[in-house]
Write a protein that holds these residues in place. Sequence first.
Motif, PDB file in Angstrom:
ATOM      1  N   TRP A 111       0.776  -1.204   0.316  1.00  0.00           N
ATOM      2  CA  TRP A 111       0.456   0.185   0.032  1.00  0.00           C
ATOM      3  C   TRP A 111       1.333   1.428  -0.411  1.00  0.00           C
ATOM      4  O   TRP A 111       1.909   1.445   0.760  1.00  0.00           O
ATOM      5  N   VAL A 112       0.559   2.124  -1.168  1.00  0.00           N
ATOM      6  CA  VAL A 112       1.280   3.354  -0.769  1.00  0.00           C
ATOM      7  C   VAL A 112       0.286   5.163  -0.388  1.00  0.00           C
ATOM      8  O   VAL A 112      -0.715   4.647  -2.075  1.00  0.00           O
ATOM      9  N   GLN A 113       0.868   6.002  -0.305  1.00  0.00           N
ATOM     10  CA  GLN A 113       0.032   6.592  -0.681  1.00  0.00           C
ATOM     11  C   GLN A 113       0.947   8.615  -0.971  1.00  0.00           C
ATOM     12  O   GLN A 113       2.404   8.541  -0.144  1.00  0.00           O
ATOM     13  N   HIS A 114       0.933   8.490  -2.059  1.00  0.00           N
ATOM     14  CA  HIS A 114       1.688   9.913  -2.544  1.00  0.00           C
ATOM     15  C   HIS A 114       1.194  11.186  -1.808  1.00  0.00           C
ATOM     16  O   HIS A 114      -0.561  11.768  -1.884  1.00  0.00           O
ATOM     17  N   TYR A 115       1.500  12.346  -1.269  1.00  0.00           N
ATOM     18  CA  TYR A 115       0.965  13.292  -0.634  1.00  0.00           C
ATOM     19  C   TYR A 115       1.437  14.380  -2.030  1.00  0.00           C
ATOM     20  O   TYR A 115       2.317  14.925  -2.586  1.00  0.00           O
ATOM     21  N   LEU A 116       0.149  15.864  -2.344  1.00  0.00           N
ATOM     22  CA  LEU A 116       0.449  16.319  -3.434  1.00  0.00           C
ATOM     23  C   LEU A 116      -0.160  17.593  -3.597  1.00  0.00           C
ATOM     24  O   LEU A 116      -0.462  17.652  -2.350  1.00  0.00           O
ATOM     25  N   GLY A 117       0.695  18.674  -3.425  1.00  0.00           N
ATOM     26  CA  GLY A 117      -0.061  20.068  -3.678  1.00  0.00           C
ATOM     27  C   GLY A 117      -0.121  20.584  -4.733  1.00  0.00           C
ATOM     28  O   GLY A 117       0.230  20.233  -6.064  1.00  0.00           O
ATOM     29  N   TYR A 118      -0.449  21.992  -4.694  1.00  0.00           N
ATOM     30  CA  TYR A 118      -1.251  22.360  -5.697  1.00  0.00           C
ATOM     31  C   TYR A 118      -1.320  24.602  -4.847  1.00  0.00           C
ATOM     32  O   TYR A 118      -1.017  23.878  -4.142  1.00  0.00           O
ATOM     33  N   TYR A 119      -1.614  24.907  -6.170  1.00  0.00           N
ATOM     34  CA  TYR A 119      -1.751  26.429  -5.902  1.00  0.00           C
ATOM     35  C   TYR A 119      -2.886  26.815  -6.976  1.00  0.00           C
ATOM     36  O   TYR A 119      -2.859  27.036  -8.168  1.00  0.00           O
ATOM     37  N   CYS A 120      -4.007  27.099  -6.078  1.00  0.00           N
ATOM     38  CA  CYS A 120      -5.393  28.095  -7.354  1.00  0.00           C
ATOM     39  C   CYS A 120      -4.871  29.916  -6.838  1.00  0.00           C
ATOM     40  O   CYS A 120      -4.415  30.525  -6.228  1.00  0.00           O
ATOM     41  N   PRO A 121      -4.560  30.099  -8.597  1.00  0.00           N
ATOM     42  CA  PRO A 121      -4.438  31.051  -9.467  1.00  0.00           C
ATOM     43  C   PRO A 121      -5.113  31.819  -9.170  1.00  0.00           C
ATOM     44  O   PRO A 121      -5.050  33.021  -9.027  1.00  0.00           O
ATOM     45  N   GLU A 122      -6.758  31.196  -8.868  1.00  0.00           N
ATOM     46  CA  GLU A 122      -7.884  32.235  -8.445  1.00  0.00           C
ATOM     47  C   GLU A 122      -8.120  32.591  -6.900  1.00  0.00           C
ATOM     48  O   GLU A 122      -8.025  34.325  -7.323  1.00  0.00           O
ATOM     49  N   GLN A 123      -7.661  32.003  -6.607  1.00  0.00           N
ATOM     50  CA  GLN A 123      -7.996  32.349  -5.409  1.00  0.00           C
ATOM     51  C   GLN A 123      -6.440  32.882  -4.197  1.00  0.00           C
ATOM     52  O   GLN A 123      -6.532  32.944  -2.936  1.00  0.00           O
ATOM     53  N   ASN A 124      -5.439  32.603  -4.567  1.00  0.00           N
ATOM     54  CA  ASN A 124      -4.204  33.250  -4.301  1.00  0.00           C
ATOM     55  C   ASN A 124      -3.866  31.873  -2.982  1.00  0.00           C
ATOM     56  O   ASN A 124      -3.038  32.210  -1.969  1.00  0.00           O
ATOM     57  N   GLN A 125      -4.101  30.661  -3.023  1.00  0.00           N
ATOM     58  CA  GLN A 125      -4.637  30.008  -2.219  1.00  0.00           C
ATOM     59  C   GLN A 125      -3.974  28.541  -2.144  1.00  0.00           C
ATOM     60  O   GLN A 125      -3.965  27.916  -3.109  1.00  0.00           O
ATOM     61  N   SER A 126      -2.673  27.559  -0.955  1.00  0.00           N
ATOM     62  CA  SER A 126      -2.255  26.377  -1.556  1.00  0.00           C
ATOM     63  C   SER A 126      -3.228  25.826  -0.862  1.00  0.00           C
ATOM     64  O   SER A 126      -3.584  25.787   0.264  1.00  0.00           O
ATOM     65  N   GLY A 127      -2.930  24.201  -1.281  1.00  0.00           N
ATOM     66  CA  GLY A 127      -3.687  22.872  -0.379  1.00  0.00           C
ATOM     67  C   GLY A 127      -2.674  21.767  -0.667  1.00  0.00           C
ATOM     68  O   GLY A 127      -1.973  22.097  -1.577  1.00  0.00           O
ATOM     69  N   GLU A 128      -3.538  20.716   0.027  1.00  0.00           N
ATOM     70  CA  GLU A 128      -2.856  19.739  -0.585  1.00  0.00           C
ATOM     71  C   GLU A 128      -3.744  18.449  -0.569  1.00  0.00           C
ATOM     72  O   GLU A 128      -4.851  18.548   0.008  1.00  0.00           O
ATOM     73  N   PHE A 129      -3.833  17.491  -1.670  1.00  0.00           N
ATOM     74  CA  PHE A 129      -4.264  16.249  -1.114  1.00  0.00           C
ATOM     75  C   PHE A 129      -3.727  14.766  -1.855  1.00  0.00           C
ATOM     76  O   PHE A 129      -2.813  14.210  -1.553  1.00  0.00           O
ATOM     77  N   HIS A 130      -4.354  13.869  -1.648  1.00  0.00           N
ATOM     78  CA  HIS A 130      -3.567  12.695  -1.718  1.00  0.00           C
ATOM     79  C   HIS A 130      -3.897  11.475  -2.611  1.00  0.00           C
ATOM     80  O   HIS A 130      -5.308  12.013  -2.494  1.00  0.00           O
TER      81      HIS A 130
END
Length: 163
Positions: A111-130
């Motif tokens: 079993w494996v889980q990859h963590y990813l991030g992103y940056y929303c250009p519309e709201q100037n906010q970052s976040g993450e998901f997996h």
Amino acid sequence: MLRSVEVRTVLAVPDSPFHNLHWRSKLALSLDCFVCERTGRTTLFELGAERAVCSGIREAGEHYTAGRIAAFDHTSERDRTTLRAVVDYWWAPFHDAKRDRPAHALTHAPWVQHYLGYYCPEQNQSGEFHTQTNLVRPQSATCPHCSAPIAQSHEAPQLRLLT
């Protein structure tokens, strides 16, 4: 014994808007841990760390174990992105007394889980998901800031024991 496993994750990425999808430099992998002598332990690896963290056993809690991310790359194409990491870890044979089963170099149910991030250009906010192996596919990630699709996973991450 030193063991190496390659973890490869492919995600479909929509054309717009661009959310700067990137790997968060960490992953979790299910391994049989010779330190606490338990099978199927979640082990967290972070890029640059000289050791990994095993979830351990309930009574003792998490502990360090011999493992590290030896290599990684992130390849972006027009409609998809591929994450690849090579994880090195030490493994020794043992018998899990609580579950009454032998250990394996790559756990019996990988079993494996990859963590990813992103940056929303519309709201100037970052976040993450997996994304991880045991999710129902296809799996979609949507930006909570602007509701735009970020990525979609059509296949589970692949694990390959190298040594």
